[in-house]
Design a protein around this motif. Structure first.
Motif, PDB file in Angstrom:
ATOM      1  N   UNK A  67       0.857  -1.637  -0.139  1.00 25.30           N
ATOM      2  CA  UNK A  67       0.071   0.326  -0.344  1.00 25.30           C
ATOM      3  C   UNK A  67       1.121   1.165  -0.019  1.00 25.30           C
ATOM      4  N   UNK A  68       0.969   2.342  -0.307  1.00 20.42           N
ATOM      5  CA  UNK A  68       1.170   3.307  -0.267  1.00 20.42           C
ATOM      6  C   UNK A  68       0.318   4.390   0.612  1.00 20.42           C
ATOM      7  N   UNK A  69       0.886   4.544   1.042  1.00 18.07           N
ATOM      8  CA  UNK A  69       0.152   6.672   1.851  1.00 18.07           C
ATOM      9  C   UNK A  69       0.837   7.553   1.494  1.00 18.07           C
ATOM     10  N   UNK A  70      -0.323   8.217   0.841  1.00 20.47           N
ATOM     11  CA  UNK A  70      -0.125   9.420   0.739  1.00 20.47           C
ATOM     12  C   UNK A  70       0.050  10.719   1.816  1.00 20.47           C
ATOM     13  N   UNK A  71       0.606  11.589   1.728  1.00 22.16           N
ATOM     14  CA  UNK A  71       0.290  12.688   2.590  1.00 22.16           C
ATOM     15  C   UNK A  71       0.600  13.794   2.056  1.00 22.16           C
ATOM     16  N   UNK A  72      -0.259  15.045   1.525  1.00 20.01           N
ATOM     17  CA  UNK A  72      -0.121  16.059   1.421  1.00 20.01           C
ATOM     18  C   UNK A  72      -0.773  17.912   2.458  1.00 20.01           C
ATOM     19  N   UNK A  73       0.456  18.129   2.667  1.00 18.86           N
ATOM     20  CA  UNK A  73       0.321  19.529   3.290  1.00 18.86           C
ATOM     21  C   UNK A  73       0.545  20.549   2.155  1.00 18.86           C
ATOM     22  N   UNK A  74       0.022  21.772   1.939  1.00 17.37           N
ATOM     23  CA  UNK A  74      -0.111  22.187   1.171  1.00 17.37           C
ATOM     24  C   UNK A  74      -0.951  23.872   1.677  1.00 17.37           C
ATOM     25  N   UNK A  75      -0.009  24.512   1.492  1.00 18.22           N
ATOM     26  CA  UNK A  75      -0.415  26.574   1.910  1.00 18.22           C
ATOM     27  C   UNK A  75      -0.809  26.884   0.281  1.00 18.22           C
ATOM     28  N   UNK A  76      -2.290  27.219   0.145  1.00 16.78           N
ATOM     29  CA  UNK A  76      -2.832  28.342  -1.056  1.00 16.78           C
ATOM     30  C   UNK A  76      -3.741  29.024  -0.753  1.00 16.78           C
ATOM     31  N   UNK A  77      -4.229  29.831  -1.599  1.00 17.40           N
ATOM     32  CA  UNK A  77      -4.980  31.088  -1.280  1.00 17.40           C
ATOM     33  C   UNK A  77      -5.853  31.243  -2.692  1.00 17.40           C
ATOM     34  N   UNK A  78      -6.790  31.702  -2.647  1.00 14.44           N
ATOM     35  CA  UNK A  78      -6.806  31.987  -4.162  1.00 14.44           C
ATOM     36  C   UNK A  78      -7.413  33.996  -4.384  1.00 14.44           C
ATOM     37  N   UNK A  79      -7.901  34.681  -5.152  1.00 17.04           N
ATOM     38  CA  UNK A  79      -7.846  35.550  -5.362  1.00 17.04           C
ATOM     39  C   UNK A  79      -9.603  35.654  -4.874  1.00 17.04           C
ATOM     40  N   UNK A  80     -10.323  37.064  -4.609  1.00 11.40           N
ATOM     41  CA  UNK A  80     -12.030  37.603  -4.961  1.00 11.40           C
ATOM     42  C   UNK A  80     -12.507  37.068  -5.914  1.00 11.40           C
ATOM     43  N   UNK A  81     -11.485  36.932  -7.267  1.00  9.23           N
ATOM     44  CA  UNK A  81     -12.525  36.638  -8.167  1.00  9.23           C
ATOM     45  C   UNK A  81     -12.680  34.955  -8.390  1.00  9.23           C
ATOM     46  N   UNK A  82     -11.783  34.232  -8.389  1.00  8.23           N
ATOM     47  CA  UNK A  82     -11.487  33.177  -8.110  1.00  8.23           C
ATOM     48  C   UNK A  82     -12.545  32.615  -6.414  1.00  8.23           C
ATOM     49  N   UNK A  83     -13.560  32.283  -7.505  1.00  8.82           N
ATOM     50  CA  UNK A  83     -14.410  32.144  -5.337  1.00  8.82           C
ATOM     51  C   UNK A  83     -15.275  30.968  -6.152  1.00  8.82           C
ATOM     52  N   UNK A  84     -14.555  29.860  -6.317  1.00  5.94           N
ATOM     53  CA  UNK A  84     -14.585  28.265  -5.927  1.00  5.94           C
ATOM     54  C   UNK A  84     -12.772  27.495  -6.903  1.00  5.94           C
ATOM     55  N   UNK A  85     -11.900  27.031  -6.106  1.00  9.64           N
ATOM     56  CA  UNK A  85     -10.827  26.170  -6.432  1.00  9.64           C
ATOM     57  C   UNK A  85     -10.989  25.310  -5.562  1.00  9.64           C
ATOM     58  N   UNK A 173       4.496  16.378  -0.448  1.00  6.86           N
ATOM     59  CA  UNK A 173       3.985  15.268  -0.629  1.00  6.86           C
ATOM     60  C   UNK A 173       4.643  14.230  -0.269  1.00  6.86           C
ATOM     61  N   UNK A 174       4.006  13.020   0.151  1.00 11.47           N
ATOM     62  CA  UNK A 174       4.927  12.516   0.718  1.00 11.47           C
ATOM     63  C   UNK A 174       4.826  11.079   0.880  1.00 11.47           C
ATOM     64  N   UNK A 175       5.459  10.366   0.602  1.00 17.20           N
ATOM     65  CA  UNK A 175       5.203   8.703  -0.025  1.00 17.20           C
ATOM     66  C   UNK A 175       5.278   7.406   0.448  1.00 17.20           C
ATOM     67  N   UNK A 176       4.669   6.492   1.550  1.00 21.63           N
ATOM     68  CA  UNK A 176       5.158   5.354   2.567  1.00 21.63           C
ATOM     69  C   UNK A 176       5.138   4.225   1.605  1.00 21.63           C
ATOM     70  N   UNK A 177       6.337   3.866   1.205  1.00 21.18           N
ATOM     71  CA  UNK A 177       5.148   2.462   0.846  1.00 21.18           C
ATOM     72  C   UNK A 177       5.333   1.469   2.358  1.00 21.18           C
ATOM     73  N   UNK A 178       3.993   0.544   2.035  1.00 16.79           N
ATOM     74  CA  UNK A 178       3.453   0.505   3.579  1.00 16.79           C
ATOM     75  C   UNK A 178       3.848  -1.632   3.136  1.00 16.79           C
ATOM     76  N   UNK A 179       4.259  -2.681   3.770  1.00 13.51           N
ATOM     77  CA  UNK A 179       4.399  -3.529   2.948  1.00 13.51           C
ATOM     78  C   UNK A 179       2.824  -4.309   3.168  1.00 13.51           C
ATOM     79  N   UNK A 180       2.514  -5.081   1.974  1.00 10.71           N
ATOM     80  CA  UNK A 180       0.959  -5.563   2.739  1.00 10.71           C
ATOM     81  C   UNK A 180       0.747  -7.119   2.697  1.00 10.71           C
TER      82      UNK A 180
END
Length: 180
Positions: A67-85, A173-180
Motif C-alpha cells: 500500500x502507498x500512504x500519501x500525505x499532502x500539506x499544501x498552503x494556498x489562497x485564491x483571489x476574490x474573483x476565483x470564488x471556487x478553487x 507531498x510524501x509517499x510511504x510504502x507500507x508492506x501488505x
C-alpha cells in the motif's frame, strides 16, 4: 543453547536477504519513504484540473501487495474573483480520494478555504492507496478554478507584496510504502 555467528548472509543470487526472504511477517511495516517539498510559488486560473508544478513524488513499490500512504500539506489562497478553487490528489492521471461526481459537479479532494487577498489556508490530504504494481508510480496534486475569473495560488497569498505581513510558504507531498 547454541549460538551461530557469521560475517554475512546472502541469498543465492548474492543479495542481502529481505525480511520476506527469511519468512518474517512484515505486514504494516514502512518499507520506504519518498518526499518532495515545494518552496516556490505557483498560480493557475484554469477551470480544468492542472498539475501544480513541483508538487509530485515518484515511488516504486517493492511488491504488488504494498500500500502507498500519501500525505499532502499544501498552503494556498485564491483571489476574490476565483470564488471556487479545488484540489485533487492524483495517481498518474487518475484522481484518487475524490468525492463522487454528480451531474455537473466534479470530484475533488480538498479546497482552499480563505478568499481574503491577504489570508490563505492550509489543506491537508491523506490517502492509503493500493496501486497493485511494482512499476514507478507518481502521485501529484492538481488545482482547478471552477467558478469566477481569478486565480488560485500555492505557497503565497493573493497580495504577494514585498512586506513582512505577506510571508511565503512551503508545501509537501510524501509517499510511504507500507508492506501488505
Amino acid at each position: 543453547m547454541s549460538t551461530i555467528k557469521v560475517d554475512a548472509i546472502k541469498t543465492r543470487a548474492g543479495a542481502v536477504p529481505t525480511a520476506n526472504d527469511i519468512g518474517i511477517n512484515v505486514t504494516g511495516t514502512v518499507l520506504q519513504v519518498v518526499s518532495t517539498t515545494k518552496t516556490d510559488t505557483f498560480s493557475s486560473s484554469s477551470s480544468s484540473f492542472t498539475d501544480i508544478t513541483g508538487l509530485s513524488v515518484a515511488i516504486t513499490p517493492t511488491s504488488t501487495s504494498s500500500k502507498i500512504l500519501v500525505l499532502v500539506t499544501i498552503f494556498g489562497s485564491q483571489d476574490v474573483n476565483a470564488n471556487r478553487s479545488f484540489l485533487k490528489l492524483v495517481r498518474g492521471s487518475t484522481g484518487i480520494s475524490v468525492g463522487d461526481t454528480a451531474s455537473n459537479r466534479p470530484g475533488a479532494t480538498s479546497t482552499f478555504s480563505a478568499q481574503h487577498p491577504d489570508v490563505g489556508s492550509t489543506a491537508s490530504m491523506n490517502f492509503l492507496d493500493s496501486p497493485s504494481t511494482t512499476s514507478e508510480t507518481t502521485y501529484k496534486v492538481q488545482v482547478a478554478v471552477t467558478a469566477g475569473s481569478g486565480s488560485a495560488f500555492v505557497n503565497r497569498t493573493e497580495n504577494d507584496t514585498d512586506e513582512s505581513q505577506m510571508p511565503r510558504f512551503a508545501s509537501t507531498i510524501t509517499a510511504l510504502e507500507i508492506a501488505g
